[in-house]
Scaffold this motif. Structure first.
Motif, PDB file in Angstrom:
ATOM      1  N   VAL A  13     -12.047  23.580  22.686  1.00  0.00           N
ATOM      2  CA  VAL A  13     -12.031  24.287  23.969  1.00  0.00           C
ATOM      3  C   VAL A  13     -12.622  25.677  23.771  1.00  0.00           C
ATOM      4  CG1 VAL A  13     -10.529  25.257  25.741  1.00  0.00           C
ATOM      5  CG2 VAL A  13     -10.062  22.984  24.831  1.00  0.00           C
ATOM      6  N   HIS A  14     -12.368  26.255  22.587  1.00  0.00           N
ATOM      7  CA  HIS A  14     -12.973  27.530  22.194  1.00  0.00           C
ATOM      8  C   HIS A  14     -13.999  27.259  21.092  1.00  0.00           C
ATOM      9  CE1 HIS A  14      -9.988  29.648  24.533  1.00  0.00           C
ATOM     10  NE2 HIS A  14      -9.023  29.061  23.869  1.00  0.00           N
ATOM     11  N   GLU A  15     -15.072  27.991  21.096  1.00  0.00           N
ATOM     12  CA  GLU A  15     -16.111  27.777  20.097  1.00  0.00           C
ATOM     13  C   GLU A  15     -15.758  28.407  18.760  1.00  0.00           C
ATOM     14  OE1 GLU A  15     -19.805  29.167  21.629  1.00  0.00           O
ATOM     15  OE2 GLU A  15     -19.887  27.695  23.268  1.00  0.00           O
ATOM     16  N   MET A  16     -14.878  29.417  18.773  1.00  0.00           N
ATOM     17  CA  MET A  16     -14.562  30.140  17.546  1.00  0.00           C
ATOM     18  C   MET A  16     -13.102  29.920  17.157  1.00  0.00           C
ATOM     19  SD  MET A  16     -16.491  33.711  18.494  1.00  0.00           S
ATOM     20  CE  MET A  16     -16.039  34.464  16.935  1.00  0.00           C
ATOM     21  N   GLU A  17     -12.792  30.280  15.906  1.00  0.00           N
ATOM     22  CA  GLU A  17     -11.416  30.253  15.380  1.00  0.00           C
ATOM     23  C   GLU A  17     -10.812  28.857  15.365  1.00  0.00           C
ATOM     24  OE1 GLU A  17     -10.095  32.908  14.069  1.00  0.00           O
ATOM     25  OE2 GLU A  17     -11.583  34.357  14.737  1.00  0.00           O
ATOM     26  N   ASN A  18     -11.625  27.805  15.292  1.00  0.00           N
ATOM     27  CA  ASN A  18     -11.093  26.439  15.290  1.00  0.00           C
ATOM     28  C   ASN A  18     -10.297  26.180  14.017  1.00  0.00           C
ATOM     29  OD1 ASN A  18     -13.434  24.281  17.108  1.00  0.00           O
ATOM     30  ND2 ASN A  18     -12.400  26.158  17.698  1.00  0.00           N
ATOM     31  N   GLY A  19      -9.198  25.420  14.157  1.00  0.00           N
ATOM     32  CA  GLY A  19      -8.354  25.086  13.012  1.00  0.00           C
ATOM     33  C   GLY A  19      -6.898  25.024  13.442  1.00  0.00           C
ATOM     34  N   PHE A  20      -5.989  24.936  12.468  1.00  0.00           N
ATOM     35  CA  PHE A  20      -4.570  24.835  12.804  1.00  0.00           C
ATOM     36  C   PHE A  20      -3.717  25.619  11.817  1.00  0.00           C
ATOM     37  CE2 PHE A  20      -5.456  21.310   9.949  1.00  0.00           C
ATOM     38  CZ  PHE A  20      -4.356  21.253   9.106  1.00  0.00           C
ATOM     39  N   ASN A  21      -2.530  26.033  12.292  1.00  0.00           N
ATOM     40  CA  ASN A  21      -1.522  26.710  11.484  1.00  0.00           C
ATOM     41  C   ASN A  21      -0.260  25.868  11.455  1.00  0.00           C
ATOM     42  OD1 ASN A  21      -3.350  28.777  11.354  1.00  0.00           O
ATOM     43  ND2 ASN A  21      -2.150  30.254  12.534  1.00  0.00           N
ATOM     44  N   ILE A  22       0.447  25.872  10.328  1.00  0.00           N
ATOM     45  CA  ILE A  22       1.746  25.206  10.206  1.00  0.00           C
ATOM     46  C   ILE A  22       2.810  26.287  10.025  1.00  0.00           C
ATOM     47  CG2 ILE A  22       3.143  23.571   8.893  1.00  0.00           C
ATOM     48  CD1 ILE A  22       0.874  22.234  10.383  1.00  0.00           C
ATOM     49  N   TRP A  23       3.863  26.208  10.878  1.00  0.00           N
ATOM     50  CA  TRP A  23       4.937  27.186  10.879  1.00  0.00           C
ATOM     51  C   TRP A  23       6.258  26.489  10.569  1.00  0.00           C
ATOM     52  CZ3 TRP A  23       3.226  32.118  12.760  1.00  0.00           C
ATOM     53  CH2 TRP A  23       1.992  32.101  13.398  1.00  0.00           C
ATOM     54  N   SER A  24       7.221  27.238  10.065  1.00  0.00           N
ATOM     55  CA  SER A  24       8.585  26.730   9.954  1.00  0.00           C
ATOM     56  C   SER A  24       9.244  26.790  11.330  1.00  0.00           C
ATOM     57  CB  SER A  24       9.389  27.561   8.956  1.00  0.00           C
ATOM     58  OG  SER A  24       9.555  28.882   9.443  1.00  0.00           O
ATOM     59  N   PHE A  25      10.407  26.166  11.481  1.00  0.00           N
ATOM     60  CA  PHE A  25      11.067  26.114  12.784  1.00  0.00           C
ATOM     61  C   PHE A  25      11.461  27.512  13.275  1.00  0.00           C
ATOM     62  CE2 PHE A  25      14.590  26.310   9.876  1.00  0.00           C
ATOM     63  CZ  PHE A  25      15.564  27.033  10.548  1.00  0.00           C
ATOM     64  N   ASN A  26      11.623  28.473  12.335  1.00  0.00           N
ATOM     65  CA  ASN A  26      12.042  29.821  12.729  1.00  0.00           C
ATOM     66  C   ASN A  26      10.886  30.810  12.785  1.00  0.00           C
ATOM     67  OD1 ASN A  26      11.562  29.905  10.013  1.00  0.00           O
ATOM     68  ND2 ASN A  26      13.533  30.775   9.427  1.00  0.00           N
ATOM     69  N   GLY A  27       9.647  30.298  12.775  1.00  0.00           N
ATOM     70  CA  GLY A  27       8.507  31.150  13.039  1.00  0.00           C
ATOM     71  C   GLY A  27       7.834  31.766  11.835  1.00  0.00           C
ATOM     72  N   LYS A  28       8.073  31.237  10.639  1.00  0.00           N
ATOM     73  CA  LYS A  28       7.400  31.739   9.441  1.00  0.00           C
ATOM     74  C   LYS A  28       6.111  30.949   9.232  1.00  0.00           C
ATOM     75  CE  LYS A  28       7.899  32.269   4.427  1.00  0.00           C
ATOM     76  NZ  LYS A  28       8.755  31.998   3.242  1.00  0.00           N
ATOM     77  N   LEU A  29       4.998  31.662   9.092  1.00  0.00           N
ATOM     78  CA  LEU A  29       3.711  31.006   8.853  1.00  0.00           C
ATOM     79  C   LEU A  29       3.678  30.475   7.419  1.00  0.00           C
ATOM     80  CD1 LEU A  29       0.848  30.242   9.729  1.00  0.00           C
ATOM     81  CD2 LEU A  29       0.100  32.511   8.978  1.00  0.00           C
ATOM     82  N   LEU A  30       3.485  29.150   7.279  1.00  0.00           N
ATOM     83  CA  LEU A  30       3.474  28.525   5.955  1.00  0.00           C
ATOM     84  C   LEU A  30       2.057  28.427   5.394  1.00  0.00           C
ATOM     85  CD1 LEU A  30       6.100  25.706   6.632  1.00  0.00           C
ATOM     86  CD2 LEU A  30       6.472  27.966   5.612  1.00  0.00           C
ATOM     87  N   TYR A  31       1.135  27.905   6.175  1.00  0.00           N
ATOM     88  CA  TYR A  31      -0.261  27.871   5.734  1.00  0.00           C
ATOM     89  C   TYR A  31      -1.167  27.639   6.933  1.00  0.00           C
ATOM     90  CZ  TYR A  31       0.285  22.718   5.758  1.00  0.00           C
ATOM     91  OH  TYR A  31       0.535  21.411   6.103  1.00  0.00           O
ATOM     92  N   ARG A  32      -2.426  27.976   6.752  1.00  0.00           N
ATOM     93  CA  ARG A  32      -3.412  27.788   7.811  1.00  0.00           C
ATOM     94  C   ARG A  32      -4.632  27.059   7.259  1.00  0.00           C
ATOM     95  NH1 ARG A  32      -4.553  32.688  10.649  1.00  0.00           N
ATOM     96  NH2 ARG A  32      -2.603  33.588   9.919  1.00  0.00           N
ATOM     97  N   VAL A  33      -5.266  26.247   8.119  1.00  0.00           N
ATOM     98  CA  VAL A  33      -6.438  25.462   7.710  1.00  0.00           C
ATOM     99  C   VAL A  33      -7.523  25.644   8.766  1.00  0.00           C
ATOM    100  CG1 VAL A  33      -7.345  23.187   7.166  1.00  0.00           C
ATOM    101  CG2 VAL A  33      -4.986  23.759   6.548  1.00  0.00           C
TER     102      VAL A  33
END
Length: 714
Positions: free
Chosen positions: A576-596
């Motif tokens: 839908v957006h041309e830039m910043e494509n990818g995904f982030n995985i978070w814990s249930f309490n909002g801690k960023l675990l990793y991004r791809v």
């Protein structure tokens, strides 16, 4: 076979011939049939499609028997009728319909041959038209052409069939036995589709299976996660297995656009829409209901697009056309037509009582997630003289369990709670002046006697409702209301202290940048998400404690998905957006675990899990004694933590060693250049700048001398 050239040799030859390889459209280059030039493809589908295209057998030919015997003057009419019937199922080859004629009487012989492009279309034609009643005297008998040879080889004497040993099939739910209790997810980026483990402990994703050009449109998990469905021009296919993803079944449906599984995964519905030959006609719609395991067409539906729409300002029919009811048993499915709701049962795939339920001007309906009960909405009629209403209908008896009349209604939307215990009806009503509207809720308590209804109005009745969501398996719900850019979020409970029969407000969060609600599948936690204009604002909220756990952002987020256990959350930015494509995985309490990061990112889908075999009482007992059960996993977490710490130490040691190497290398070079520096300093040996006095010396250098004779006029 031609000699195989290396990439370097090809580049050299192109350079010699003056050919720019970057300007060549490689997709337009095709090899002759049967030629590979030493490059073998790993795509088994290509081999199979090639086999279909160049198959010299008769697997794509059917024999239609018991046709009328007609004279020459009626031949064209009969041929036209047969062609019309069989061209609806697949593409008949040119000169692919042959109806033999008696050379003496010039009458047809009562049978014909139909040749399709593929064996799959021929099989489907046999399946759907064997036993077709043309008229009282002529019922089609259809066989595959290849079967006739088999029938001729049947021995005159009976022989007992050979008993084959039982071979157990693959465990299609083997992925649930993962020792680390991980969940799988699927991503589709560019031309590749990949299934991965979410290894949150290792803070990374681990690949399970990857395949290019796996689908031509999109992919979809079945509701219980057993199958992965792909969509192709020829139809759909499902994949699964214990060790990888093998193709389990194909479902022939040319030009299929949409697919939908029944909740219990027993059936698959496929949909296609075909442009009419006459521009004034509407699109022709074809729907097939397949048995998932056997691939057999259980029922098909055909008609124009209007037949699958609604009335009363409800334009078209949103996908899925058929909506499944009765829980995971897959007993009933229904669709809305013109002033009717047609309910079918899957034992015979016929209408219940052989007739639809007549509901004048019905515009919407939805099934309970657990019971054979559906709710329907009918708007006001006769300029307001006949009120709008919401009704609850139970099948198969078609009994009306409850009805609520509604007045001055402009719009209505229905929301079932996941356990089927509650139904919320959001009602937008006109004010007395008819110049504006306000919103309220009608809350049905489905499991209680006589199904009591409670009315809920917001403190500010003029607040616009932006989003509504029930807590899964719970008694609470959340509402985003107010005006952008900072609406309010309110939480309510269907229980009030010791009184379980009254709705109560828990809290209101003022001025939140949110326009979407995402409850954890296990309840308790919710994400207040600000999508689109809010640029990916995320607030992780604990409804039990009524407190915010984390506030963060994933810029330009388009999708938010909880994993089926409620432990992790994925946020994604798709194409839908041309830039910043990818995904982030978070814990249930909002801690960023990793991004791809992923270019051309199309889809992210968690693999669903089937319901737990544990009873609600056992789940409650585990929750109460969680410390006892968690000891084992705490030890495993500690081991993983130690491993990660060791890996971090190794990484830091490696970086330190590399740094020391560079220092030593610099010192060595510094020592080698010592004499050169000394000569540049006119013999001074010291490198310490403090021991020298800086002096400015002006040096004049004659660059050029030129003479020019000037003449002076007197």
């Amino acid at each position: 076979m031609a000699d195989v050239m290396s990439t370097e040799a090809i580049s050299a030859a192109a350079l010699r011939l003056g050919v720019d390889l970057d300007q060549i459209d490689w997709s337009s280059v095709h090899l002759p049939p049967g030629q590979t030039f030493g490059i073998e493809s790993e795509d088994e589908d290509l081999d199979e499609e090639a086999t279909l295209e160049f198959d010299a057998g008769f697997g794509n030919v059917i024999v239609v028997d018991n046709l009328p015997v007609v004279p020459r003057e009626k031949f064209d009419k009969l041929e036209g009728v047969v062609r019309k019937i069989y061209s609806q199922i697949g593409v008949i080859k040119e000169d692919g319909l042959w109806m033999p004629v008696n050379p003496d009487t010039y009458k047809t012989l009562g049978y014909c041959f139909v040749e399709y492009n593929t064996p799959q279309e021929a099989e489907l034609a046999k399946e759907k038209t064997n036993g077709y009643k043309l008229d009282r005297s002529h019922i089609f008998v259809v066989n595959m052409f290849d079967d006739i040879e088999k029938f001729l080889k049947v021995p005159d004497e009976w022989a007992p069939p050979e008993t084959k040993p039982y071979l157990p099939g693959e465990n299609l739910q083997h992925w649930l036995t993962d020792e680390k209790a991980r969940d799988q997810f699927l991503i589709r980026a560019g031309n590749d589709t990949e299934v991965l483990w979410n290894d949150a402990r290792q803070l990374k994703a681990e690949s399970v299976y990857k395949r290019p050009f796996w689908t031509e449109s999109y992919v979809q998990w079945s509701p219980l996660g057993t199958y992965l469905a792909t969509v192709h021009r020829q139809g759909a296919a499902v994949w699964g297995g214990a060790t990888g993803f093998n193709r389990l079944m194909r479902y022939a449906h040319p030009q299929v656009k949409f697919i939908d599984f029944s909740p219990g995964e027993k059936f698959l519905v496929t949909y296609s829409s075909h442009e009419p030959s006459n521009p004034r006609d509407t699109h022709r719609v074809v729907l097939n209901v397949f048995d998932v395991r056997t691939g057999k067409v259980m029922r098909d539906f055909k008609g124009n697009a209007d037949e699958f729409g609604g009335t009363g300002g409800f334009i078209g029919s949103p996908w899925p056309v058929f909506r499944w009811g009765g829980g995971k048993d897959d007993k009933y499915f229904a669709r809305m037509g013109n002033n009717v709701i047609s309910v079918y049962e899957t034992e015979t795939f016929a209408l219940i009582d052989k007739k639809s339920i007549k509901v004048e001007n019905v515009v919407d309906f939805c099934w309970s997630p657990t019971d054979p009960v559906f709710a329907l909405f009918v708007p006001e009629l006769g300029g307001g003289n006949q009120p709008a209403r919401v009704s609850l209908i139970q099948v198969p008896g078609k009994e009306e369990l409850r009805q609520k009349n509604l007045f001055s209604v402009s719009d209505c939307k229905m929301y079932w709670q996941s356990n089927g215990e509650y139904l919320a009806v959001k009602v937008d009503r006109y004010t007395k002046t008819k110049k504006s509207t306000y919103t309220g809720f009608e809350l049905f308590r489905i499991k209680e006697r006589d199904i009591p209804i409670e009315v809920l109005e917001l403190e500010n009745k003029n607040d616009k409702i932006i989003a509504f969501a029930w807590e899964p398996k719970g008694h609470r719900f959340a509402v985003i209301h107010g005006d952008s850019p900072r609406p309010d979020v309110s939480f309510y409970s269907m229980r009030s202290g010791h009184h379980t029969g009254r709705v109560s407000k828990l809290t209101t969060l003022k001025g939140k940048q949110a326009n979407a609600l995402y409850w954890s599948p296990s309840g308790r936690f919710i994400i207040l998400a600000g999508l689109k204009n809010f640029n990916g604002q995320l607030e992780f909220y604990n409804v039990d404690e009524l407190e915010t756990m984390a506030t963060t952002e994933h810029f330009m987020t388009t999708d938010v998905e909880w994993d089926p256990t409620g432990r992790y959350v994925a946020t994604a930015v798709t194409t839908v957006h041309e830039m910043e494509n990818g995904f982030n995985i978070w814990s249930f309490n909002g801690k960023l675990l990793y991004r791809v990061p992923k270019d051309q990112f199309w889809q992210f889908l968690w693999r669903p899990r089937p319901p737990s075999f544990l009873s609600p009482e056992k789940e409650e007992e585990i929750a109460k004694n969680l410390k006892k059960y968690s000891k084992k996993y705490e030890a495993e977490d500690q081991d993983v933590s130690l491993l990660l710490s060791e890996q971090d130490r190794e990484k830091r040691t490696m970086l330190k060693d590399r740094w020391n190497w560079w220092i030593n290398e610099w010192k060595r070079l510094h020592e080698e250049e010592k004499l050169l520096r000394q000569r540049l300093r006119d013999g001074e040996a010291s490198d310490e700048e403090e021991e020298y006095e800086a002096k400015e010396v002006e040096v004049e250098e004659l660059l050029d001398v030129s003479e020019e004779v000037l003449s002076f006029d007197e």
